[in-house]
Design a protein around this motif. Structure first.
Motif, short mmCIF file in Angstrom:
data_model
loop_
_atom_site.label_atom_id
_atom_site.label_comp_id
_atom_site.label_asym_id
_atom_site.label_seq_id
_atom_site.Cartn_x
_atom_site.Cartn_y
_atom_site.Cartn_z
N ASP A 72 0.82 -1.22 0.00
CA ASP A 72 0.00 0.00 0.00
C ASP A 72 0.85 1.27 0.00
OD1 ASP A 72 -2.31 -1.41 -0.04
OD2 ASP A 72 -2.77 -1.18 2.08
N CYS A 73 0.44 2.25 -0.80
CA CYS A 73 1.12 3.54 -0.89
C CYS A 73 0.09 4.66 -0.85
CB CYS A 73 1.95 3.63 -2.17
SG CYS A 73 3.32 2.45 -2.24
N TYR A 74 0.59 5.89 -0.79
CA TYR A 74 -0.24 7.08 -0.79
C TYR A 74 -1.26 7.01 0.37
CZ TYR A 74 1.86 7.56 -5.42
OH TYR A 74 2.75 7.66 -6.46
N ASP B 209 -3.58 4.92 1.08
CA ASP B 209 -3.74 3.58 1.66
C ASP B 209 -2.66 3.30 2.71
OD1 ASP B 209 -5.95 3.07 0.09
OD2 ASP B 209 -4.79 2.10 -1.51
N SER B 210 -1.47 3.85 2.50
CA SER B 210 -0.40 3.68 3.47
C SER B 210 -0.74 4.40 4.78
CB SER B 210 0.92 4.22 2.91
OG SER B 210 1.97 4.08 3.84
N THR C 255 -3.71 4.96 5.86
CA THR C 255 -4.77 4.16 6.48
C THR C 255 -4.20 2.99 7.28
OG1 THR C 255 -6.31 4.75 4.70
CG2 THR C 255 -6.86 2.81 6.01
N GLN C 256 -3.14 2.38 6.80
CA GLN C 256 -2.50 1.29 7.52
C GLN C 256 -2.08 1.75 8.92
OE1 GLN C 256 -2.04 -1.88 6.87
NE2 GLN C 256 -2.09 -2.19 4.67
N ASN D 191 -5.09 2.37 11.20
CA ASN D 191 -5.65 1.09 11.64
C ASN D 191 -4.75 0.31 12.59
OD1 ASN D 191 -7.93 1.57 10.12
ND2 ASN D 191 -7.26 0.31 8.38
#
Length: 357
Positions: A94-96, A98-99, A101-102, A105
């Motif tokens: 995951d990048c941008y 989505d990263s 968000t990791q 979470n």
């Protein structure tokens, strides 16, 4: 009869011996477990271990990739593997957004992303890297080290985003096409690749271009097919993977955005790491960020010289005109992300005072 008796006696003896052996092994096992528990209680740092995945989009020729590799190696080695970091570049994970968000979470994760992507959680982040704000790296570092940014980082921590370092920067972003662009009007109707950051899209549109968000890998194919005429990016990106300089040969020195990334991880994961290892993580993060920043700044002139030898040209622009064109972007940031309406003014005041020094 005697034979049977002997057999019974021997069997009983064997059972007795086996039971004794069993007790011995059980006692040993209990002793070993007790020793391990005692060691863990007495010195918990020695039994601590965590595996962290480190992801971003960069290619091996880029400074961000080199600094990321360096960071993963140094943290793993200097913590003796207690904090093990595995680096995944080139958009493998995951990048941008989505990263980010990791991290939110709470995954075992480290990311290196453009600061405006944190504006979804703390709107002021987009103001900190807004268009036409900084003139050089020293100004950027001055603001990053200020109380203003310290407070913003504290707000991010409440969203479970721990900013490890802000120094992973690699110059400034320019407009790169096959046109000679000197003023915003020259961009009217020109389709330009943009990153997935809404701030970058909005900035390109404010300057007059038609922004087309896409990955950089797709960008090169899009330039070849005529889907876009160029991109906005740094010198190192132009000189990097895929040889973009073979497709686009003109750089308009707008310096409209600083090319920077923030290193981050989940706040709860960061706080779960024993203090002695957290300190090492912090030191490695800052060292590698500054290493990238100074290395890239020192290499900028060499990269420009090499690109000029390959046929790339640079042209000056009307900075006042581009600054005026980009001014509405800050109004959009305030509306879109509910950012502090006074922050842009405060930053400009601080930078004006800094320049006078």
């Amino acid at each position: 009869m005697k034979k049977r008796t002997v057999t019974i006696v021997l069997t009983a003896a064997s059972l007795s011996l086996l039971a004794a052996c069993g007790r011995t092994q059980e006692e040993k096992s209990r002793g070993t477990s007790a020793d391990a528990m005692s060691a863990a209680i007495t010195n918990p740092d020695e039994v601590y271990h965590i595996d962290l995945k480190f992801s971003n989009v960069f290619q091996p020729t880029e400074w961000n990739y080199k600094a990321s590799e360096k960071l993963a190696k140094e943290i793993t080695e200097k913590t003796d593997g207690h904090v093990s970091v595995t680096y995944y570049g080139q958009n493998q994970l995951d990048c941008y957004g989505d990263s980010v968000t990791q991290a939110v979470n709470g995954e075992n994760w480290i990311g290196l992303e453009e600061p405006s992507l944190f504006a979804e959680y703390v709107g002021d982040c987009a103001v900190l890297v807004g268009p036409m704000l900084y003139e050089n790296t020293e100004e950027y570092n001055y603001i990053m080290d200020s109380e203003v940014v310290k407070e913003i980082r504290e707000k991010l921590a409440k969203e479970n985003i721990h900013v490890l370092d802000t120094h992973f920067s690699f110059g400034f972003r320019n407009l790169i096409t096959n046109r000679e662009i000197t003023k915003p009007e020259d961009l009217n109707g020109v389709k330009m690749r943009a990153t997935s950051s809404p701030l970058f899209v909005k900035t390109l549109e404010a300057m007059g271009a038609i922004a087309q968000p896409m990955s950089f890998t797709d960008c090169l194919a899009a330039i070849s097919s005529g889907e876009v005429e160029g991109f906005e990016g740094s010198t190192s990106t132009l000189a990097g993977a895929g040889a973009p300089y073979e497709l686009v040969k003109n750089v308009a020195e707008t310096h409209h955005l600083i090319a920077t990334r923030w290193l981050f991880m989940p706040e709860d994961v960061y706080q779960s790491i024993p203090e002695k290892y957290r300190k090492i993580v912090d030191e490695c993060a800052e060292d590698c960020g500054k290493w990238e920043q100074t290395s890239c700044d020192a290499d900028e002139a060499n990269m420009i010289s090499e690109l000029k030898n390959k046929g790339v040209t640079w042209n000056d622009v009307d900075h006042d005109a581009f600054e005026a064109a980009c001014a509405p972007v800050y109004d959009w940031i305030e509306e879109e992300y509910l950012a502090d309406p006074e922050l842009h003014r405060k930053l400009n005041e601080k930078l004006t005072a800094f320049r006078k020094r």
